[in-house]
Motif scaffolding. Structure first.
Motif, PDB file in Angstrom:
ATOM      1  N   ASP A   1       6.747  -0.952   0.915  1.00 16.36           N
ATOM      2  CA  ASP A   1       7.458  -1.619   2.000  1.00 16.36           C
ATOM      3  C   ASP A   1       6.691  -2.874   2.433  1.00 16.36           C
ATOM      4  OD1 ASP A   1       5.394  -0.851   3.717  1.00 16.36           O
ATOM      5  OD2 ASP A   1       6.543   0.699   4.718  1.00 16.36           O
ATOM      6  N   ALA A   2       7.288  -3.621   3.355  1.00 21.84           N
ATOM      7  CA  ALA A   2       6.724  -4.909   3.777  1.00 21.84           C
ATOM      8  C   ALA A   2       5.343  -4.750   4.411  1.00 21.84           C
ATOM      9  CB  ALA A   2       7.676  -5.603   4.734  1.00 21.84           C
ATOM     10  N   VAL A   3       5.154  -3.698   5.210  1.00 20.98           N
ATOM     11  CA  VAL A   3       3.859  -3.504   5.866  1.00 20.98           C
ATOM     12  C   VAL A   3       2.776  -3.233   4.829  1.00 20.98           C
ATOM     13  CG1 VAL A   3       2.573  -2.042   7.476  1.00 20.98           C
ATOM     14  CG2 VAL A   3       4.908  -2.744   8.017  1.00 20.98           C
ATOM     15  N   GLN A   4       3.080  -2.417   3.839  1.00 23.63           N
ATOM     16  CA  GLN A   4       2.120  -2.158   2.765  1.00 23.63           C
ATOM     17  C   GLN A   4       1.825  -3.444   1.985  1.00 23.63           C
ATOM     18  OE1 GLN A   4       4.468   0.961   0.943  1.00 23.63           O
ATOM     19  NE2 GLN A   4       2.832   2.446   1.327  1.00 23.63           N
ATOM     20  N   ALA A   5       2.847  -4.257   1.793  1.00 26.02           N
ATOM     21  CA  ALA A   5       2.667  -5.507   1.045  1.00 26.02           C
ATOM     22  C   ALA A   5       1.695  -6.438   1.754  1.00 26.02           C
ATOM     23  CB  ALA A   5       4.011  -6.194   0.830  1.00 26.02           C
ATOM     24  N   VAL A   6       1.810  -6.555   3.078  1.00 26.04           N
ATOM     25  CA  VAL A   6       0.929  -7.482   3.802  1.00 26.04           C
ATOM     26  C   VAL A   6      -0.430  -6.869   4.120  1.00 26.04           C
ATOM     27  CG1 VAL A   6       2.822  -8.839   4.766  1.00 26.04           C
ATOM     28  CG2 VAL A   6       1.836  -6.969   6.098  1.00 26.04           C
ATOM     29  N   ALA A   7      -0.610  -5.606   3.789  1.00 21.06           N
ATOM     30  CA  ALA A   7      -1.922  -4.986   3.993  1.00 21.06           C
ATOM     31  C   ALA A   7      -2.949  -5.589   3.037  1.00 21.06           C
ATOM     32  CB  ALA A   7      -1.833  -3.475   3.798  1.00 21.06           C
ATOM     33  N   GLU A   8      -2.491  -6.170   1.938  1.00 18.79           N
ATOM     34  CA  GLU A   8      -3.394  -6.775   0.951  1.00 18.79           C
ATOM     35  C   GLU A   8      -3.735  -8.194   1.405  1.00 18.79           C
ATOM     36  OE1 GLU A   8      -5.538  -8.031  -2.253  1.00 18.79           O
ATOM     37  OE2 GLU A   8      -3.797  -9.132  -1.563  1.00 18.79           O
ATOM     38  N   PRO A   9      -5.032  -8.525   1.554  1.00 13.97           N
ATOM     39  CA  PRO A   9      -5.429  -9.839   2.103  1.00 13.97           C
ATOM     40  C   PRO A   9      -4.895 -11.046   1.332  1.00 13.97           C
ATOM     41  CG  PRO A   9      -7.313  -8.349   2.015  1.00 13.97           C
ATOM     42  CD  PRO A   9      -6.184  -7.657   1.315  1.00 13.97           C
ATOM     43  N   ARG A  10      -4.848 -10.990   0.025  1.00 14.58           N
ATOM     44  CA  ARG A  10      -4.340 -12.163  -0.722  1.00 14.58           C
ATOM     45  C   ARG A  10      -2.862 -12.391  -0.440  1.00 14.58           C
ATOM     46  NH1 ARG A  10      -7.933 -10.550  -5.171  1.00 14.58           N
ATOM     47  NH2 ARG A  10      -9.639 -12.029  -5.165  1.00 14.58           N
TER      48      ARG A  10
END
Length: 107
Positions: free
Chosen positions: A2-11
């Motif tokens: 999901d979107a939250v998991q996607a933005v958890a990655e710093p890059r």
């Protein structure tokens, strides 16, 4: 993912910041990172699949832009997070200037 998991990655967060207000080609985005173009391409795919960026193709070039409307409340969270980081950076820079000025006055 999901979107939250996607933005958890710093890059991925950095990619979103880069394309927040402007459209950039995949190559322009990749040039800003110390990883391979393929790695950046994978991050862009995740961001696209989760609806966080839009893709516009022009010939062989692919251009990306943050889809702030599609993010919903996540857009406000990211905007606030980046603003806080900028405020902290500004405060540190001002403190360093004050410290340099104090040292210069002491000599």
């Amino acid at each position: 993912m999901d979107a939250v998991q996607a933005v958890a990655e710093p890059r991925r967060r950095e990619i979103l910041r880069l394309v927040w207000d402007t459209e950039l080609s995949a190559g322009e985005i990749a040039d800003r990172f110390d990883v391979t173009f393929g790695a950046v391409s994978q991050h862009l795919k995740v961001l696209r699949d989760t609806g966080l960026v839009t893709l516009r193709q022009d010939g062989k070039k692919r251009f990306y832009r943050a889809d702030r409307e599609g993010m919903g409340p996540l857009a406000d969270y990211l905007r606030a997070m980046w603003a806080t980081k900028l405020d902290t950076l500004a405060e540190l820079a001002e403190a360093a200037e004050r410290a340099d000025g104090a040292e210069g006055n002491a000599s």
